[in-house]
Design a protein around this motif. Structure first.
Motif, PDB file in Angstrom:
ATOM      1  N   ARG A  90      38.926  41.898  16.654  1.00  0.00           N
ATOM      2  CA  ARG A  90      38.650  41.381  18.005  1.00  0.00           C
ATOM      3  C   ARG A  90      38.508  39.857  17.990  1.00  0.00           C
ATOM      4  NH1 ARG A  90      35.303  46.056  18.371  1.00  0.00           N
ATOM      5  NH2 ARG A  90      33.441  44.820  17.836  1.00  0.00           N
ATOM      6  N   THR A  91      37.879  39.326  16.967  1.00  0.00           N
ATOM      7  CA  THR A  91      37.660  37.878  16.879  1.00  0.00           C
ATOM      8  C   THR A  91      38.971  37.116  16.752  1.00  0.00           C
ATOM      9  OG1 THR A  91      35.498  38.220  15.844  1.00  0.00           O
ATOM     10  CG2 THR A  91      36.525  36.066  15.510  1.00  0.00           C
ATOM     11  N   PHE A  92      39.946  37.699  16.053  1.00  0.00           N
ATOM     12  CA  PHE A  92      41.202  37.003  15.796  1.00  0.00           C
ATOM     13  C   PHE A  92      42.391  37.595  16.556  1.00  0.00           C
ATOM     14  CE2 PHE A  92      38.577  35.931  12.108  1.00  0.00           C
ATOM     15  CZ  PHE A  92      38.696  34.536  12.142  1.00  0.00           C
ATOM     16  N   ALA A  93      42.103  38.303  17.628  1.00  0.00           N
ATOM     17  CA  ALA A  93      43.184  38.869  18.446  1.00  0.00           C
ATOM     18  C   ALA A  93      43.989  37.749  19.100  1.00  0.00           C
ATOM     19  CB  ALA A  93      42.601  39.787  19.505  1.00  0.00           C
ATOM     20  N   SER A 145      40.590  32.180  17.583  1.00  0.00           N
ATOM     21  CA  SER A 145      40.071  31.875  16.257  1.00  0.00           C
ATOM     22  C   SER A 145      38.636  31.409  16.376  1.00  0.00           C
ATOM     23  CB  SER A 145      40.906  30.797  15.551  1.00  0.00           C
ATOM     24  OG  SER A 145      40.413  30.546  14.248  1.00  0.00           O
ATOM     25  N   SER A 146      37.882  31.630  15.336  1.00  0.00           N
ATOM     26  CA  SER A 146      36.520  31.140  15.188  1.00  0.00           C
ATOM     27  C   SER A 146      36.314  30.830  13.718  1.00  0.00           C
ATOM     28  CB  SER A 146      35.496  32.186  15.655  1.00  0.00           C
ATOM     29  OG  SER A 146      35.586  32.435  17.036  1.00  0.00           O
ATOM     30  N   PHE A 147      35.171  30.263  13.382  1.00  0.00           N
ATOM     31  CA  PHE A 147      34.777  30.169  11.990  1.00  0.00           C
ATOM     32  C   PHE A 147      34.003  31.446  11.675  1.00  0.00           C
ATOM     33  CE2 PHE A 147      34.790  25.518  10.333  1.00  0.00           C
ATOM     34  CZ  PHE A 147      36.137  25.438  10.609  1.00  0.00           C
ATOM     35  N   ALA A 148      34.666  32.353  10.983  1.00  0.00           N
ATOM     36  CA  ALA A 148      34.080  33.661  10.698  1.00  0.00           C
ATOM     37  C   ALA A 148      33.583  33.693   9.261  1.00  0.00           C
ATOM     38  CB  ALA A 148      35.112  34.763  10.929  1.00  0.00           C
ATOM     39  N   ALA A 200      45.711  38.600   0.964  1.00  0.00           N
ATOM     40  CA  ALA A 200      47.050  38.645   1.552  1.00  0.00           C
ATOM     41  C   ALA A 200      47.103  39.600   2.751  1.00  0.00           C
ATOM     42  CB  ALA A 200      48.073  39.070   0.496  1.00  0.00           C
ATOM     43  N   LYS A 201      46.413  40.742   2.662  1.00  0.00           N
ATOM     44  CA  LYS A 201      46.409  41.700   3.769  1.00  0.00           C
ATOM     45  C   LYS A 201      45.716  41.120   5.000  1.00  0.00           C
ATOM     46  CE  LYS A 201      46.613  45.930   0.976  1.00  0.00           C
ATOM     47  NZ  LYS A 201      45.864  47.132   0.512  1.00  0.00           N
ATOM     48  N   ILE A 202      44.620  40.406   4.795  1.00  0.00           N
ATOM     49  CA  ILE A 202      43.920  39.776   5.923  1.00  0.00           C
ATOM     50  C   ILE A 202      44.847  38.803   6.635  1.00  0.00           C
ATOM     51  CG2 ILE A 202      42.077  38.163   6.522  1.00  0.00           C
ATOM     52  CD1 ILE A 202      40.391  39.447   4.287  1.00  0.00           C
ATOM     53  N   LYS A 203      45.559  38.005   5.863  1.00  0.00           N
ATOM     54  CA  LYS A 203      46.479  37.019   6.447  1.00  0.00           C
ATOM     55  C   LYS A 203      47.639  37.702   7.160  1.00  0.00           C
ATOM     56  CE  LYS A 203      49.313  33.004   5.204  1.00  0.00           C
ATOM     57  NZ  LYS A 203      49.723  32.094   4.103  1.00  0.00           N
ATOM     58  N   GLU A 204      48.185  38.731   6.545  1.00  0.00           N
ATOM     59  CA  GLU A 204      49.337  39.434   7.117  1.00  0.00           C
ATOM     60  C   GLU A 204      48.984  40.099   8.447  1.00  0.00           C
ATOM     61  OE1 GLU A 204      52.324  43.166   5.962  1.00  0.00           O
ATOM     62  OE2 GLU A 204      50.866  42.404   4.501  1.00  0.00           O
ATOM     63  N   GLN A 205      47.787  40.678   8.527  1.00  0.00           N
ATOM     64  CA  GLN A 205      47.427  41.439   9.724  1.00  0.00           C
ATOM     65  C   GLN A 205      46.876  40.574  10.858  1.00  0.00           C
ATOM     66  OE1 GLN A 205      45.270  45.142   9.103  1.00  0.00           O
ATOM     67  NE2 GLN A 205      45.954  45.245   6.975  1.00  0.00           N
ATOM     68  N   THR A 206      46.325  39.401  10.532  1.00  0.00           N
ATOM     69  CA  THR A 206      45.657  38.608  11.579  1.00  0.00           C
ATOM     70  C   THR A 206      46.084  37.142  11.629  1.00  0.00           C
ATOM     71  OG1 THR A 206      43.815  37.968  10.145  1.00  0.00           O
ATOM     72  CG2 THR A 206      43.606  40.057  11.334  1.00  0.00           C
ATOM     73  N   ARG A 207      46.823  36.663  10.616  1.00  0.00           N
ATOM     74  CA  ARG A 207      47.175  35.239  10.454  1.00  0.00           C
ATOM     75  C   ARG A 207      45.959  34.366  10.150  1.00  0.00           C
ATOM     76  NH1 ARG A 207      49.019  32.672  14.625  1.00  0.00           N
ATOM     77  NH2 ARG A 207      48.589  34.245  16.206  1.00  0.00           N
ATOM     78  N   ALA A 208      44.811  34.977   9.948  1.00  0.00           N
ATOM     79  CA  ALA A 208      43.628  34.236   9.512  1.00  0.00           C
ATOM     80  C   ALA A 208      43.629  34.163   7.990  1.00  0.00           C
ATOM     81  CB  ALA A 208      42.357  34.919   9.998  1.00  0.00           C
TER      82      ALA A 208
END
Length: 511
Positions: free
Chosen positions: A445-448, A452-455, A467-475
């Motif tokens: 929800r935060t990166f939909a 963006s925020s500082f999470a 890598a999975k975090i980046k692939e799924q959210t671009r964060a």
């Protein structure tokens, strides 16, 4: 001479230049509009991916240079200059280094009408060529530490560019040092990261988080990379500076050896560190508003603009003479902070252009000048000035009518408060958009979308999860915070996998 205004203090109504898109409507377009309207830079359309830094933008870079250069020299570093062209064989000597930079290299194969025996790479960074020269300069522990800085341009063939933030050619400084021990090199890495962090907050009024890059995000060829990360107004992160522990990797690649105090031979321990013109992009996105550029006084090329207000030639001569006198009084004021390594006198412009005052107000507002002074016949009679700060703050809201002597006596304090107010606002914004997340649903929800925020999140420490975090959210994981730079270390469960994690890391979308 035609009249300059219909009233003594006229606010501009209408548009003297192009439109600035609202931040809330289209943040990327707003950024480009601010740069254009402030006349900071423009795309170099005949050279793909490059930009022309215009005088107002380059003046900001000169101030950045002067302040940082003084800080570097105060820590014992000396400036040098190395070749722009680097033999291609140098780049290939450090395997991780060449792999990291290969897609971005620009290669020269012909010169003087003939094919070169060996191609040259246009400098993407200088660890390799400087390592070569270090191997000729260092022989004994007595030659160490070797502390060098270079102000230069570099070229990295970027596919997607954005002025100041990511261009094919950009300006930067790159520090390169060699040490007799790993401990000395690590101390250098921390020292220079501190220099960058202090500069960002004290001079740019841009708060930063200091931390360590993950192995996936570290500099190609380094043992470890540290960084400063700043939050922009849209919640995205900007990597504003890096300081790298290179270990002995480049020492071994270029045979940079020295005789130790015990008489043995060993490879030097090296560091490199740098910031670039992307700092100007960070400056713009940290402070500017829907009316245009906002500059902290310590980096403003012009601190005060004086706008004369008059009707006809009789008033013109008297008002312009008074403006010139006020300028002469202001430029003698030193506004350098306590213990500064240089004197910093006020930069003041009298805008006597043949155009209406309102159009001048509009122009200087878009260029981010911190203080505007209006001076007309009634002000001369009352021995006062009309003052308008670029951004309303405790230093002044709206227009103020101030006795001239009082203005002269308090202008330094006024600019200091303006600088402090910008830092306080940026800190509050960073705090307001920083969150601790504990579940993957919260994270999504935060990166939909473009959000963006500082999470601050737990991470299991693996490349696969990163890598999975980046692939799924671009964060991306921006950094592992240094002590005191984030939430207190506490064990927890990874935001994605649920596996154990020793502390929270900073995650955000980034420029």
């Amino acid at each position: 001479m035609k009249p300059k205004a219909s009233s003594e203090h006229e606010e501009h109504i209408g548009k003297a230049g192009g439109k600035i898109t609202l931040r809330a409507d289209d943040y990327p377009q707003w950024y480009q509009d601010v740069i254009r309207e402030a006349e900071m830079a423009e795309p170099a359309k005949v050279v793909k991916g490059c930009m022309v830094i215009k005088p107002h933008g380059y003046a900001v870079w000169e101030k950045i240079q002067r302040e940082l250069d003084g800080r570097f020299k105060a820590t014992g570093h000396k400036n040098a200059y190395f070749p722009l062209l680097i033999p291609q064989s140098f780049i290939t000597k450090e395997a991780e280094h060449v792999e990291g930079f290969a897609p971005e290299l620009a290669v020269v194969t012909h010169a003087g009408g003939e094919a070169l025996d060996e191609p040259y790479v246009i400098r993407p960074t200088s660890e390799t060529v400087i390592g070569y020269f270090f191997s000729h300069w260092v022989d004994s522990y007595r030659d160490l530490p070797l502390l060098i800085n270079q102000w230069a341009n570099v070229m990295r063939w970027e596919k997607r560019t954005r002025m100041f933030l990511r261009t094919t050619e950009f300006l930067w400084q790159e520090g390169h040092t060699a040490h007799a021990s790993h401990e000395e090199a690590q101390e250098e890495v921390r020292r220079m990261l501190g220099v960058y962090g202090d500069f960002a907050e004290e001079v740019m009024a841009m708060p930063v988080i200091r931390g360590v890059k993950t192995d996936s995000e570290k500099f190609a060829g380094a043992l470890q990379s540290t960084c400063i990360e700043a939050m922009m107004q849209d919640g995205k992160a900007l990597q504003a500076g890096t300081s790298h522990d290179l270990g002995q990797n480049f020492g071994k690649a270029f045979n940079v050896m020295f005789q130790t105090q015990s008489g043995a031979r060993d490879y030097v321990w090296q560091t490199s560190w740098g910031v670039s013109t992307r700092l100007i992009g960070g400056l713009i996105m940290t402070h500017s508003d829907d009316a245009g550029l906002v500059l902290p006084p310590r980096l403003a090329p012009i601190h005060i603009v004086i706008v004369p207000i008059f009707r006809g030639d009789d008033e013109r001569s008297r008002v312009l003479a008074a403006c010139a006198k006020l300028r002469d009084q202001l430029v003698d004021i030193d506004i350098a902070p306590p213990r500064a390594r240089y004197r910093d006198f006020l930069e003041v412009v009298v805008d006597d252009r043949d155009m209406k005052p309102g159009a001048k107000f509009y122009d200087w507002e878009r260029k981010g000048v911190p203080v505007r002074v209006e001076l007309g016949p009634k002000d001369l009679e009352k021995d006062q000035v009309c003052v308008k700060m670029r951004v309303d703050s405790e230093a002044g809201k709206g227009k103020e009518f101030i006795p001239t002597a009082q203005f002269l006596a308090t202008v330094r304090e006024r600019l200091t408060k303006f600088q402090d107010a910008l830092l306080a606002a940026a800190r509050q914004r960073t705090l307001a958009r920083s969150v601790e997340l504990n579940t993957w649903d919260e994270f999504l929800r935060t990166f939909a979308g473009e959000q963006s925020s500082f999470a601050w999140c737990h991470w299991d420490g693996t490349r696969e999860t990163e890598a999975k975090i980046k692939e799924q959210t671009r964060a991306t994981i921006r950094c592992i915070p240094l002590p005191g730079q984030g939430p207190a270390p506490e064990p927890g469960a990874c935001i994605l996998t649920g596996k154990p994690s020793p502390q929270r890391v900073l995650i955000a979308k980034a420029y």
